[in-house]
Write an enzyme that holds these catalytic residues in place. Structure first.
Site, PDB file in Angstrom:
ATOM      1  CG  HIS A 158      -4.265  -3.415   2.569  1.00  0.00           C
ATOM      2  ND1 HIS A 158      -3.419  -2.825   3.476  1.00  0.00           N
ATOM      3  CD2 HIS A 158      -4.790  -2.403   1.820  1.00  0.00           C
ATOM      4  CE1 HIS A 158      -3.429  -1.515   3.315  1.00  0.00           C
ATOM      5  NE2 HIS A 158      -4.252  -1.233   2.308  1.00  0.00           N
ATOM      6  CD  GLU A 165      -2.020  -5.595   5.337  1.00  0.00           C
ATOM      7  OE1 GLU A 165      -2.917  -4.764   5.609  1.00  0.00           O
ATOM      8  OE2 GLU A 165      -1.582  -5.742   4.175  1.00  0.00           O
ATOM      9  CB  CYS A 175      -0.994  -0.021   1.166  1.00  0.00           C
ATOM     10  SG  CYS A 175      -2.287   1.239   1.011  1.00  0.00           S
TER      11      CYS A 175
END
Length: 287
Positions: free
Chosen positions: A248, A250, A140
């Protein structure tokens, strides 16, 4: 001589130093370590150096590595001293944006918020990690920092551009809804990420208001959204894993296959780097 050696071997300080040396050289260390540059945050009248939990959890549970938070300062850091002590660099997302002056643009109020200490910490770490062939995963804000660090530029408020979708986070949803996997991106055949995720269309959770405008000369576009927005890049001349994604991975790294594969590949690269590092001797560690 024998008595002296016997006294040494029974000395508590000798065994304490030996344990410290073994820990330092990796005899008792099971996980390599990645650095994560922190953001500056203000809370209850105090200044904090912070990283969101989701990045730390993904590093530990999906990549299988430990994480050190690197405090954000605008000056005074020895970048190599930091990278000497870690085996990878994970550059996280953030609510703040890279300051436009760093890519030759004029800063406007709507381009913020800014975090100059984060910029001053992350960009040198990115450049030096690539130079030293230290594995790098940028997410990001991280992919935007990677692009700027290597000479590229960013576009702000991309939803206002003709033909570009609204990539911002949806309003009125909880955190899981905010990071829901809802967007299709196309991974280019033959790209680095295609080697991890396979070529073609994948579903991701991309939410952002800025994006890459001019791609840095050293970056290769790896994946794009259906409106052409750059969603992933790799460093063309990198000698190690060096990838940035706008989405994203994660957040769902432990449950989503695509997200997990990306973090697992990063973790494998970090372990390979750690295994190839020259060992530090016990004498060096004790001294």
């Amino acid at each position: 001589m024998a008595a002296s050696r016997s006294q040494t071997l029974t000395s508590p300080s000798f065994w304490r130093q030996k344990r410290q040396a073994e820990d330092f050289t990796g005899a008792n260390m099971t996980k390599p370590i990645v650095a994560i540059p922190a953001d500056i945050r203000s809370y209850d009248g105090a200044t904090w150096h912070a990283v969101q939990h989701q990045y730390l959890g993904a590093a530990l549970n999906a990549a299988g590595v430990m994480a050190f938070l690197i405090p954000a300062f605008e000056a005074g850091y020895d970048t190599d001293a930091i990278l000497d002590r870690v085996d990878g660099l994970l550059v996280s997302g953030s609510a703040s944006n890279v300051h436009p002056s760093l890519y030759g643009a004029e800063a406007k109020d709507k381009d913020g918020p800014f975090d100059p200490a984060r910029d001053a910490t992350s960009l040198p770490l990115i450049r030096r990690a690539i130079d030293r062939a230290i594995p790098l995963l940028a997410i990001c804000r991280g992919i935007q920092e990677l692009n700027v660090a290597l000479g590229g530029s960013l576009a702000s408020e991309i939803h206002e551009q003709p033909g570009i979708w609204d990539h911002r986070r949806p309003e009125g949803v909880d955190r899981d809804g905010m990071y829901a996997i809802r967007q299709t991106v196309h991974v280019k055949e033959g790209s680095c990420i295609a080697g991890i995720l396979g070529p073609g269309d994948i579903r991701v959770n991309s939410l952002h208001r800025q994006a890459i405008a001019r791609t840095a000369p050293r970056l290769q576009v790896e994946a794009t959204a259906e409106d052409g927005t750059v969603e992933a890049v790799s460093v063309i001349d990198a000698k190690a894993f060096a990838v940035g994604v706008q989405w994203h991975p994660e957040y769902w790294a432990e449950t989503d296959k695509t997200s997990n594969r990306l973090f697992s590949a990063f973790g494998d690269a970090v372990r390979d780097y750690a295994a190839a590092k020259p060992p530090v001797t016990a004498a060096q560690a004790i001294s």
